[in-house]
Design a protein around this motif. Structure first.
Motif, PDB file in Angstrom:
ATOM      1  N   LEU A  59       0.828  -1.207   0.000  1.00  0.00           N
ATOM      2  CA  LEU A  59       0.000   0.000   0.000  1.00  0.00           C
ATOM      3  C   LEU A  59       0.863   1.259   0.000  1.00  0.00           C
ATOM      4  O   LEU A  59       0.578   2.220  -0.728  1.00  0.00           O
ATOM      5  N   GLU A  60       1.913   1.257   0.796  1.00  0.00           N
ATOM      6  CA  GLU A  60       2.825   2.406   0.821  1.00  0.00           C
ATOM      7  C   GLU A  60       3.495   2.595  -0.536  1.00  0.00           C
ATOM      8  O   GLU A  60       3.627   3.726  -1.016  1.00  0.00           O
ATOM      9  N   ALA A  63       1.031   4.155  -3.067  1.00  0.00           N
ATOM     10  CA  ALA A  63       0.844   5.586  -2.816  1.00  0.00           C
ATOM     11  C   ALA A  63       2.064   6.378  -3.279  1.00  0.00           C
ATOM     12  O   ALA A  63       1.915   7.417  -3.935  1.00  0.00           O
ATOM     13  N   LYS A  64       3.255   5.898  -2.971  1.00  0.00           N
ATOM     14  CA  LYS A  64       4.473   6.604  -3.397  1.00  0.00           C
ATOM     15  C   LYS A  64       4.572   6.655  -4.916  1.00  0.00           C
ATOM     16  O   LYS A  64       4.960   7.670  -5.487  1.00  0.00           O
ATOM     17  N   ARG A  68       1.963  10.292  -3.878  1.00  0.00           N
ATOM     18  CA  ARG A  68       1.258  10.698  -2.665  1.00  0.00           C
ATOM     19  C   ARG A  68       2.001  10.185  -1.441  1.00  0.00           C
ATOM     20  O   ARG A  68       2.727   9.208  -1.511  1.00  0.00           O
ATOM     21  N   GLN A  70       0.047   9.677   1.320  1.00  0.00           N
ATOM     22  CA  GLN A  70      -1.038   9.079   2.075  1.00  0.00           C
ATOM     23  C   GLN A  70      -1.710   7.982   1.234  1.00  0.00           C
ATOM     24  O   GLN A  70      -1.954   8.154   0.047  1.00  0.00           O
ATOM     25  N   ILE A  71      -2.014   6.875   1.880  1.00  0.00           N
ATOM     26  CA  ILE A  71      -2.704   5.760   1.236  1.00  0.00           C
ATOM     27  C   ILE A  71      -4.177   6.118   1.104  1.00  0.00           C
ATOM     28  O   ILE A  71      -4.767   6.676   2.026  1.00  0.00           O
ATOM     29  N   ASN A  72      -4.773   5.807  -0.058  1.00  0.00           N
ATOM     30  CA  ASN A  72      -6.194   6.090  -0.229  1.00  0.00           C
ATOM     31  C   ASN A  72      -6.939   4.844  -0.730  1.00  0.00           C
ATOM     32  O   ASN A  72      -6.348   3.766  -0.862  1.00  0.00           O
ATOM     33  N   ASP A  75      -5.562   2.757  -3.645  1.00  0.00           N
ATOM     34  CA  ASP A  75      -4.458   1.866  -3.300  1.00  0.00           C
ATOM     35  C   ASP A  75      -4.976   0.543  -2.741  1.00  0.00           C
ATOM     36  O   ASP A  75      -4.469  -0.529  -3.078  1.00  0.00           O
ATOM     37  N   VAL A  76      -5.988   0.624  -1.892  1.00  0.00           N
ATOM     38  CA  VAL A  76      -6.569  -0.582  -1.298  1.00  0.00           C
ATOM     39  C   VAL A  76      -7.220  -1.438  -2.382  1.00  0.00           C
ATOM     40  O   VAL A  76      -7.057  -2.664  -2.407  1.00  0.00           O
TER      41      VAL A  76
END
Length: 116
Positions: A59-60, A63-64, A68, A70-72, A75-76
C-alpha cells in the motif's frame, strides 16, 4: 526513543492480533467440537502478521508511485485486485459509502445523480 515507540506499538498490535485470533479460534473450535493448541494460534497469528506487513508495504509503495504520501481507497482496491471476491466486496462497500455521501450532500436539492 522513536524506535522504542515503534516497537511498543508493534508489540501492542501483535498482542491485539493474538487475542483476536485466539477468540476466533476458540469460537470455531467450540462450534466444531475440536481443539486448537496455543502453538497453532501462535503460528496463525504470525502468518496473519506477515500478510499485514506485506500488504502495508504494498500500500505504501502504491501511494508513493502515485506521488502521494497518504494511502487512499484506490491503493486498497489495487491491492485487492488479485482476490476477486474481496475486490467485489470492497468496491461495493466504496460505492455504498459514496452513495451515502451524495445522499447527505443533496438534501433539499432533489434526488442525487444516479439515485433510485
Amino acid at each position: 526513543m522513536a524506535t522504542n515507540d515503534v516497537n511498543d506499538n508493534e508489540e501492542a498490535l501483535k498482542s491485539a492480533l493474538w487475542y483476536s485470533i485466539g477468540r476466533l479460534t476458540d469460537e470455531t473450535t467450540l462450534a466444531q467440537d475440536t481443539n486448537a493448541t496455543p502453538q497453532f494460534i501462535g503460528a496463525l497469528m504470525e502468518l496473519v502478521w506477515q500478510q499485514i506487513r506485506l500488504s502495508a508495504r504494498d500500500l505504501e509503495t502504491f501511494a508513493k508511485h502515485a506521488g502521494r504520501r497518504q494511502i487512499n481507497v484506490d491503493d486498497v482496491l489495487l491491492l485487492a485486485r488479485r482476490n476477486e471476491g474481496l475486490e467485489v466486496l470492497l468496491r461495493g462497500f466504496v460505492e455504498d459509502l459514496e452513495g451515502e455521501k451524495k445522499g447527505k450532500g443533496s438534501k433539499g436539492k432533489g434526488r442525487a445523480k444516479g439515485g433510485r
